[in-house]
Write a protein that holds these residues in place. Structure first.
Motif, mmCIF file in Angstrom:
data_model
loop_
_atom_site.group_PDB
_atom_site.id
_atom_site.type_symbol
_atom_site.label_atom_id
_atom_site.label_comp_id
_atom_site.label_asym_id
_atom_site.label_seq_id
_atom_site.Cartn_x
_atom_site.Cartn_y
_atom_site.Cartn_z
ATOM 1 N N VAL A 54 0.847 -1.193 0.000
ATOM 2 C CA VAL A 54 0.000 0.000 0.000
ATOM 3 C C VAL A 54 0.882 1.242 0.000
ATOM 4 O O VAL A 54 1.828 1.348 0.800
ATOM 5 C CB VAL A 54 -0.943 0.022 1.215
ATOM 6 N N HIS A 65 -5.843 5.722 -0.925
ATOM 7 C CA HIS A 65 -4.715 4.800 -0.882
ATOM 8 C C HIS A 65 -4.515 4.218 -2.281
ATOM 9 O O HIS A 65 -5.376 4.331 -3.152
ATOM 10 C CB HIS A 65 -4.964 3.648 0.105
ATOM 11 N N ARG A 66 -3.379 3.548 -2.443
ATOM 12 C CA ARG A 66 -3.126 2.832 -3.684
ATOM 13 C C ARG A 66 -2.453 1.501 -3.360
ATOM 14 O O ARG A 66 -1.478 1.454 -2.603
ATOM 15 C CB ARG A 66 -2.236 3.632 -4.628
ATOM 16 N N LEU A 116 -6.661 0.341 5.342
ATOM 17 C CA LEU A 116 -7.533 0.854 4.283
ATOM 18 C C LEU A 116 -8.877 1.322 4.823
ATOM 19 O O LEU A 116 -9.686 1.872 4.066
ATOM 20 C CB LEU A 116 -7.739 -0.216 3.208
ATOM 21 N N THR A 122 -9.613 2.990 -2.660
ATOM 22 C CA THR A 122 -8.265 2.443 -2.850
ATOM 23 C C THR A 122 -7.996 2.177 -4.321
ATOM 24 O O THR A 122 -8.623 1.299 -4.928
ATOM 25 C CB THR A 122 -8.089 1.142 -2.044
#
Length: 664
Positions: free
Chosen positions: A151, A162-163, A221, A392
């Motif tokens: 993350v 988030h990614r 997350l 996300t």
């Protein structure tokens, strides 16, 4: 077209293992975690779209395993299988290959709600799926346990907090990807229950997913999560069953394939195995009550499947009733039976005592006892219609992790998540299926708009336009779109779908051209039930809609114009029966599609929107964040006034934006 030759299971596993050993690369377009129905369809779909794809599973030899009932399809579920097949998925062709007992449920009702179903040979199904994955270009299979997600900070140009950029395997280097699909099934913090014994796992003999995965989803997350439960019955030794005390149910003499590419099933009609029907007795209910204090799973608060409940739940909820128990074969050479309707989690000795209260099972032996499973799921209202987590970037979810139950629901989600994960990784826009065009669209829209309070199961009653969304026309509805717009359909399947569409159109034209008076029709076909008072002209298409008229009858009278279309006889009959009703439904579909096409900005601040909305409605919109006006309309708690005010705001905002662009 069932000409596929499969290697022996040992050879197939050897090839898969060899392929995995050469996967030294640390970067993929798409990573799929999990090798169940959702994971296999997701991985295959992503690869078909063109993404370099990695499928990670704890055990390669369990890829495609039928964890519970060895069956496919059913009412509503069969529609999903046909649609997955129309989009070039795996499970329909696998079902045709591994089926050993085919039936069409709901035949007493109209064809729109028929449910194609098959009992499957567990080994043949697993071998077919593994062989298909092995031969899929751009797809690598790797055995390993995923410890956690990678993350990072999000791309500021895209929505999300988030990614996800990949995965970390237990004891290995991280592997990066543009998109990650989680298809963890019952393994996400899974626990097995049998009597008062509890152990970690998502399926007997297998470990649960890493605790780090659940922690990341819940804590880092900040996803809303819940806990669901399911169960499976004991497996019974076939030779210990007294079939003389059960009702024989043979398979259909003309099996209907799941796949539009197949004209027949692998198992010959005469070689199919029968199923048997028996019933519970008052003794079953007595054993359930006597064992309650020893059954920790049934006393838990987590929600179980309402439509496939345990025998304990049914006995307690409906005391005094007798319940069906289907004895179903597990394979052509298997000596085991699956007792559908006897899912249970009491101690093994009590399970044996219970099944022996059923006359046909009075001497039965259990090979593997039943057990229950509890597992984590992610509340699916946090997903977009592409099955991507809204908050996300790069993370997609499919299957039981979204709160569904059943192989078919998992396969449908897996395919669509695979498609969109691949398109995202390849810098293509996501695609969506409307509930007006498919049961897959109904499934996904229900999940992301309504969420779940119990394991979600597909039924035909969930679809508003079921007269149009029939199992017989799934290829006409989806295959061309799958090739031309989505990119997940092979040219071979596309060419076949085009051929079928042209043939059906030519046949419909030929039937429309056949137009004559009712008197003339009665002369040509004296046996038809056409009212003597009916006047005017009737086309061949209208006449085919009569109950006692078949396409074969018309083709025998007009062979020059109709005999070339005999392969479409059943589809033409169904089309004729439903055509008047479908014309009316399509008007409603057009209205819904206009609403669906009106997108709602994903960055809209509902809590401070300068529109007359109640605080309750604002909170609903802010929590769910529907992607379209149509999705907003279907949210529980939305009022007609709120919809009108929201619509006016969106139109006004769109006009303002268009005006600004024109003057820039």
């Amino acid at each position: 077209m069932l000409t596929k030759k499969l290697p022996h299971l040992e050879s197939c596993l050897s090839l898969l293992s060899r392929r995995a050993s050469h996967s030294a690369r640390q970067q993929y377009d798409v990573i799929v975690v999990g090798g169940g129905h959702a994971g296999t369809e997701a991985a295959a779909a992503a690869a078909r779209v063109g993404a370099e794809t990695l499928l990670v599973t704890q055990k390669i030899h369990t890829i495609g395993a039928l964890s519970c009932n060895p069956s496919l399809g059913g009412i509503g579920k069969g529609h999903l299988v046909k649609e997955v097949d129309a989009l070039d998925g795996l499970c329909g062709r696998a079902g045709d290959w591994a089926g050993i007992h085919f039936s069409m449920l709901n035949r007493r009702k109209g064809p729109a709600v028929w449910g194609p179903r098959a009992q499957l040979d567990r080994e043949l199904y697993r071998q077919f799926i593994q062989s298909e994955l092995l031969s899929t270009p751009r797809l690598t299979v790797l055995e390993g346990s995923v410890e956690d997600l990678l993350v990072t900070e999000p791309n500021p140009q895209e929505p999300g907090q988030h990614r996800v950029t990949g995965i970390r395997l237990n004891g290995s280097e991280p592997i990066s990807a543009s998109s990650v699909i989680l298809t963890t099934g019952t393994f996400l913090s899974g626990s097995l229950f049998m009597g008062q014994t509890t152990s970690p796992g998502g399926r007997i003999g297998d470990a649960p997913s890493s605790a780090g995965m659940s922690h990341t989803l819940r804590e880092r997350l900040a996803l809303r999560m819940g806990r669901l439960r399911t169960g499976t019955p004991p497996r019974i030794v076939k030779d210990s069953v007294d079939f003389s005390q059960a009702l024989l149910h043979p398979a259909e003499s003309s099996p209907t394939p799941f796949s539009f590419l197949n004209t027949h099933t692998r198992c010959k009609p005469e070689d199919q195995l029968p199923c048997y029907l028996t019933y519970t007795t008052p003794g079953v209910e007595r054993v359930v009550r006597e064992s309650l204090h020893l059954n920790s799973h049934i006393l838990q608060d987590s929600k179980g499947p309402r439509y496939c409940p345990s025998i304990e739940s049914r006995a307690l909820r409906f005391p005094g009733r007798k319940h069906q128990v289907w004895l179903e074969p597990e394979g052509m050479t298997s000596n085991l039976l699956y007792p559908q309707g006897l899912s249970m989690t009491m101690p093994p000795d009590m399970q044996l005592q219970l099944i022996r209260e059923i006359p046909a099972l009075h001497r039965a032996e259990i090979q593997t006892p039943g057990y229950g499973v509890q597992y984590d799921f992610v509340c699916p209202t946090q997903l977009s219609p592409a099955l991507q987590v809204k908050s996300t970037q790069g993370l997609f979810l499919a299957g039981q992790i979204n709160g569904t139950t059943g192989y078919e629901e998992a396969a449908a989600q897996g395919l669509w998540a695979g498609v969109n994960a691949a398109r995202t990784a390849l810098s293509m826009p996501p695609v969506a299926l409307s509930r007006t065009e498919s049961y897959i669209g109904v499934l996904i829209d229900d999940l992301v708009s309504q969420g779940v309070t119990e394991p979600y199961r597909m039924f035909t009653s969930r679809a508003e336009f079921r007269l149009v969304l029939r199992p017989d026309n799934a290829d006409s509805r989806l295959t061309l779109k799958g090739f031309e717009e989505v990119g997940c359909v092979s040219s071979l399947r596309y060419q076949e779908a085009v051929r079928v569409r042209r043939g059906l159109q030519d046949a419909l034209t030929a039937l429309q051209i056949l137009s004559m008076s009712t008197t003339k029709w009665r002369e040509i076909l004296p046996g038809i039930c056409m009212s003597e008072t009916k006047k005017g002209t009737v086309t061949g298409m209208e006449l085919l809609g009569y109950n006692d008229v078949s396409f074969e009858m018309l083709a025998s009278v007009f062979p020059e114009s109709l005999s070339a279309f005999m392969e479409f006889s059943q589809r033409l009959k169904i089309e004729a029966v439903y055509r008047p009703h479908c014309l009316e439904q399509r008007k409603e579909i057009e209205r819904i599609q206009r609403e669906e096409n009106m997108a709602l900005p994903q960055d809209i601040d509902y809590l401070s929107l300068p529109v007359s909305l109640s605080q309750e409605v604002r909170e609903i919109l802010d929590r769910i964040r529907p992607s379209t006006l149509g999705a907003a309309i279907r949210l529980q708690g939305m009022t007609p006034a709120a919809i009108v005010n929201l619509l006016n705001y969106v139109i006004r905002d769109r006009m303002t934006e268009e005006h600004r662009i024109q003057h820039d």
